[in-house]
Design a protein around this motif. Structure first.
Motif, short mmCIF file in Angstrom:
data_model
loop_
_atom_site.label_atom_id
_atom_site.label_comp_id
_atom_site.label_asym_id
_atom_site.label_seq_id
_atom_site.Cartn_x
_atom_site.Cartn_y
_atom_site.Cartn_z
N VAL A 155 0.84 -1.20 0.00
CA VAL A 155 0.00 0.00 0.00
C VAL A 155 0.88 1.25 0.00
CG1 VAL A 155 -1.87 1.22 1.14
CG2 VAL A 155 -1.78 -1.28 1.22
N ARG A 156 1.11 1.76 -1.21
CA ARG A 156 1.83 3.02 -1.42
C ARG A 156 1.52 3.50 -2.82
NH1 ARG A 156 5.43 1.92 -5.18
NH2 ARG A 156 6.65 -0.02 -5.17
N PRO A 157 1.75 4.77 -3.14
CA PRO A 157 1.51 5.25 -4.50
C PRO A 157 2.41 4.54 -5.51
CG PRO A 157 1.68 7.09 -2.98
CD PRO A 157 2.11 5.86 -2.22
N ALA A 158 1.86 4.25 -6.67
CA ALA A 158 2.62 3.60 -7.74
C ALA A 158 3.72 4.52 -8.25
CB ALA A 158 1.70 3.20 -8.88
N ARG A 159 4.84 3.92 -8.65
CA ARG A 159 5.97 4.69 -9.16
C ARG A 159 6.00 4.73 -10.68
NH1 ARG A 159 9.59 1.67 -4.65
NH2 ARG A 159 9.07 3.03 -2.89
N THR A 160 5.08 4.01 -11.30
CA THR A 160 4.87 4.09 -12.75
C THR A 160 3.37 4.24 -12.99
OG1 THR A 160 6.78 2.66 -13.19
CG2 THR A 160 5.20 2.95 -14.97
N VAL A 161 3.01 5.16 -13.85
CA VAL A 161 1.61 5.50 -14.09
C VAL A 161 1.38 5.65 -15.59
CG1 VAL A 161 -0.04 7.42 -13.87
CG2 VAL A 161 1.14 6.55 -11.84
N ARG A 162 0.19 5.27 -16.04
CA ARG A 162 -0.15 5.43 -17.45
C ARG A 162 -1.34 6.36 -17.60
NH1 ARG A 162 2.39 3.65 -22.14
NH2 ARG A 162 0.85 2.13 -22.87
N TYR A 163 -1.27 7.20 -18.60
CA TYR A 163 -2.39 8.07 -18.98
C TYR A 163 -2.93 7.60 -20.31
CZ TYR A 163 -4.83 12.09 -21.00
OH TYR A 163 -5.76 12.89 -21.62
N TYR A 164 -4.24 7.57 -20.43
CA TYR A 164 -4.91 7.21 -21.68
C TYR A 164 -6.00 8.23 -21.97
CZ TYR A 164 -2.98 2.49 -20.82
OH TYR A 164 -2.16 1.42 -20.58
N CYS A 165 -6.34 8.36 -23.23
CA CYS A 165 -7.52 9.11 -23.63
C CYS A 165 -8.17 8.38 -24.78
CB CYS A 165 -7.16 10.54 -24.02
SG CYS A 165 -8.62 11.55 -24.42
N ILE A 166 -9.40 7.94 -24.58
CA ILE A 166 -10.15 7.23 -25.61
C ILE A 166 -11.40 8.04 -25.94
CG2 ILE A 166 -9.27 4.97 -24.92
CD1 ILE A 166 -11.85 4.47 -23.41
N ALA A 167 -12.06 7.70 -27.04
CA ALA A 167 -13.23 8.47 -27.47
C ALA A 167 -14.30 7.54 -28.02
CB ALA A 167 -12.84 9.52 -28.51
#
Length: 362
Positions: A155-167
């Protein structure tokens, strides 16, 4: 440095014929355009690897933090095709800022406002043919979201993150359009608690609402009214939408933002339009029993829910246990419909945008 979303074209996008079939009856959130925007954040390097790629499945490890700790946020906004074939967004900077606020609450890295908007504009330009024509309530619904993308248990913030944008090309959120609906008053389930994530747009809030929604279905209501978590005394939200009440004396009431209610962009816009329409906007805590008494006495003449997906949805009645409280005469009221049409007219370019809310994409 701002991100640049380089385009990697889909090798086999939908044909014009396939696209036409979808656009003829898009439904809501069932079909998706050819591309999506992606970017990656790491604790060492920040945001990077931004690009527009073919829409499709992504590989996630079963240990990915998103599955175990629900560290994610999302947004929802629309692109509208105007009569001159130009395409516009409605207040994207407001959605961008709300996603920043949501990310901070979920201990996620914040995507800068300019990068959020750049990703959407790149996607809409690339997939412009998917933006429906003809006005009405057809539009391109846009879903940006950020998720934890590190494989670990802890339980800690992730050190790798992904951003997506779909439509997704979409029609009205409610198939019946502006037909008034019944709301079940939930006395057992709540959506958010003080100090929690109620003001953030994150999946956990919606997951928490589903049991209450199922309870509403069981009582013949398509939507649910949530009360506060502390006392089950005050009106908070209509399902995943903000709440408005119209009173006989020309006031427009909505629950004040207490940290447990999502600060909706549509809510904010309606409050800004209210005075133009001869209404006095009032943000305050609304006791549910007083609201129901006001409906019964006729002091409350109209009620409606609002949000990006549904725009404005009239309320026919509130069902509380064995009691039913019909709002007004049970039809879509003139104030509700006037506000609804005013918003749609601005979004589709049928009236002048005197507020500077619309942003042209192409």
């Amino acid at each position: 440095m701002s991100l640049s979303f380089d385009v990697h074209p889909h090798p086999s996008p939908a044909t014009a014929e396939e696209r036409a079939v979808v656009l003829a009856a898009p439904g809501f959130g069932r079909h998706f355009t050819d591309h999506m925007a992606v970017a990656t954040w790491t604790v060492e390097d920040g945001w990077g690897d931004a690009k527009l790629v073919p829409y499709g499945g992504e590989t996630f490890n079963p240990a990915s933090a998103i599955f175990h700790y629900a560290q994610e946020v999302f947004e929802g906004l629309k692109a509208y095709r105007h009569a001159d074939d130009s395409i516009w967004l409605f207040r994207p900077e407001a959605n961008a800022q709300r996603m920043v606020d949501s990310a901070e609450r979920l201990a996620l890295p914040t995507l800068p406002v300019e990068d959020f908007i750049a990703s959407i504009e790149a996607l809409v330009r690339q997939d412009a043919a998917w933006v429906p024509t003809g006005g009405g309530e057809n539009s391109l619904y846009i879903r940006p979201f950020t998720v934890a993308h590190e494989d670990f248990l802890g339980v800690r913030p992730a050190r790798t993150v992904r951003y997506y944008c779909i439509a997704s090309p979409s029609g009205p959120y409610f198939a019946e359009g502006a037909k008034p609906v019944d709301f079940w008053v939930s006395r057992h389930f709540t959506r958010a608690a003080p100090g929690g994530t109620g003001a953030a747009k994150c999946g956990g809030n919606y997951a928490a609402s589903l049991a209450g929604q199922e309870e509403a279905y069981a009582h013949g209501c398509p939507q649910v009214l949530f009360l506060d978590a502390g006392e089950f005394r005050y009106v908070e939200e209509f399902g995943g939408m903000n709440c408005f009440l119209v009173t006989r004396d020309g006031r427009l009431h909505t629950p004040e933002l207490t940290g447990t209610i999502l600060p909706g962009v549509t809510r904010r816009s309606i409050l800004e339009l209210a005075r133009e329409r001869g209404l006095e906007p009032v943000e305050e805590r609304i006791a549910v029993d007083e609201m129901l008494a006001g409906v019964r006495s006729g002091e409350i003449t109209e009620a409606f829910a609002c949000g990006t997906a549904a725009v404005v949805a009239p309320v026919r009645s509130f069902k509380d246990g064995d009691e039913e409280y019909v709002v007004g005469d049970g039809t879509s009221g003139p104030v509700t419909m006037g506000i609804r049409e005013h918003l749609l007219d601005i979004q589709y370019g049928r009236v002048a945008d005197t507020h500077g809310w619309m942003r042209q994409v192409c």
